[in-house]
Motif scaffolding. Structure first.
Motif, mmCIF file in Angstrom:
data_model
loop_
_atom_site.group_PDB
_atom_site.id
_atom_site.type_symbol
_atom_site.label_atom_id
_atom_site.label_comp_id
_atom_site.label_asym_id
_atom_site.label_seq_id
_atom_site.Cartn_x
_atom_site.Cartn_y
_atom_site.Cartn_z
ATOM 1 N N SER A 56 46.838 59.068 68.351
ATOM 2 C CA SER A 56 46.903 57.646 68.040
ATOM 3 C C SER A 56 45.635 56.958 68.516
ATOM 4 C CB SER A 56 48.130 57.027 68.707
ATOM 5 O OG SER A 56 48.167 55.642 68.502
ATOM 6 N N GLN A 62 43.868 56.985 61.743
ATOM 7 C CA GLN A 62 43.813 55.819 60.859
ATOM 8 C C GLN A 62 43.524 56.231 59.421
ATOM 9 O OE1 GLN A 62 40.722 52.604 61.354
ATOM 10 N NE2 GLN A 62 42.513 51.407 61.926
ATOM 11 N N ASP A 64 44.678 58.746 57.927
ATOM 12 C CA ASP A 64 45.938 59.176 57.334
ATOM 13 C C ASP A 64 46.785 58.005 56.843
ATOM 14 O OD1 ASP A 64 45.341 61.823 57.729
ATOM 15 O OD2 ASP A 64 46.423 61.982 59.635
ATOM 16 N N THR A 65 46.468 56.783 57.274
ATOM 17 C CA THR A 65 47.235 55.615 56.838
ATOM 18 C C THR A 65 46.669 54.994 55.566
ATOM 19 O OG1 THR A 65 45.942 53.965 58.095
ATOM 20 C CG2 THR A 65 47.726 55.110 59.273
ATOM 21 N N LEU A 66 45.473 55.416 55.150
ATOM 22 C CA LEU A 66 44.851 54.824 53.965
ATOM 23 C C LEU A 66 45.421 55.455 52.691
ATOM 24 C CD1 LEU A 66 41.074 54.670 54.999
ATOM 25 C CD2 LEU A 66 42.812 52.893 55.223
ATOM 26 N N SER A 216 40.718 49.970 56.398
ATOM 27 C CA SER A 216 42.038 49.655 56.932
ATOM 28 C C SER A 216 42.194 48.150 57.130
ATOM 29 C CB SER A 216 42.259 50.392 58.251
ATOM 30 O OG SER A 216 43.508 50.065 58.817
ATOM 31 N N ASN A 219 42.664 46.423 53.695
ATOM 32 C CA ASN A 219 43.663 47.017 52.790
ATOM 33 C C ASN A 219 43.034 47.682 51.563
ATOM 34 O OD1 ASN A 219 45.938 46.121 54.361
ATOM 35 N ND2 ASN A 219 45.598 44.069 53.536
ATOM 36 N N TRP A 221 41.547 51.313 49.677
ATOM 37 C CA TRP A 221 41.960 52.720 49.645
ATOM 38 C C TRP A 221 40.730 53.625 49.597
ATOM 39 C CZ3 TRP A 221 43.217 49.785 45.058
ATOM 40 C CH2 TRP A 221 42.487 50.117 43.912
#
Length: 245
Positions: A56, A62, A64-66, A216, A219, A221
């Motif tokens: 984390s 981070q 992996d969150t996109l 990130s 927002n 991609w």
């Protein structure tokens, strides 16, 4: 002439034991096949452990969150109309963004008027070279301000959906801006991590971490090729932190 029948001999204990050991490999093979059928071959394959999750607070986590998507069309892109006039004084400190970044990234700066940087020295993160910056015609372009996430790339990966105010903030966000060698900035153009990385390999981890942080924050991609290129860089520095805004 009579035929005498002979009684059948019972195998000795020693022979029965040998027969049992001989059958053991067959029984083991049957047992392994049964387990494989129930659990799947990957679950009993030595060395098939999954990679540990990214820690984390790291750029890898981070990333992996996109979302991963294809590029949006370039239709409608215009540097000034889409992202505002360069350079704005978005923080309202009396200086435009270019001079703020020069003052942040250069050393030994000459800034007599309190705003315009007239000269200074840049330790260029992209090439690893040192550049003496002198403001003036024919010399100012030796040091340029790069958008780490290029504005056209941002437009193609979600910025079309942002408001003009949000896009203006993106274009002037210090997190997305670096003073760099002019030639390296020109070579990069609107490229993403899949098409261009800084020649100085020692800066690549920080570079892609900034790209991830910017995407990130706004927002945006990444394309599959971009995601894979960033992940490839961060594989050599999995603990690379997310840069502060």
């Amino acid at each position: 002439m009579s035929t005498r029948s002979h009684p059948r001999r019972t195998p000795s204990k020693k022979r029965r034991t040998l027969a049992g050991w001989a059958a053991l490999p067959v029984l083991l093979a049957i047992g392994i096949a049964a387990v494989t059928a129930l659990t799947g071959p990957n679950e009993i394959t030595p060395g098939a452990e999954a990679a540990p999750p990214a820690a984390s607070g790291t750029a890898l986590a981070q990333l992996d969150t996109l979302p991963v998507k294809g590029r949006a069309p370039k239709t409608g892109y215009d540097r000034t109309e889409s992202f505002g006039t360069a350079w704005r004084d978005v923080d309202q400190n009396g200086c435009d963004t270019r001079n703020d970044v020069l003052a942040r990234d250069l050393t030994d700066i000459d800034r007599p008027a309190g705003c315009r940087v007239l000269s200074g020295r840049l330790a260029d993160p992209y090439t690893g070279t040192t550049i003496d910056f002198v403001r003036g015609q024919g010399t100012s372009q030796a040091v340029q301000i790069d958008h780490v996430v290029a504005l056209m790339n941002a437009w193609e990966t979600g910025a079309q959906k942002l408001t003009v105010e949000q896009r203006t903030a993106l274009a002037n966000d210090p997190l997305n801006l670096l003073a760099v060698e002019g030639r390296a900035n020109s070579q990069k153009g609107a490229g993403d991590a899949a098409t261009w990385l800084p020649p100085s390999k020692g800066f690549r981890c920080e570079y892609v971490a900034r790209q991830v942080a910017v995407k990130s924050a706004y927002n945006l991609w990444v394309t599959q090729a971009e995601h894979d290129a960033i992940a490839g860089v961060l594989a050599s520095c999995p603990g690379q932190p997310v840069p502060a805004a």
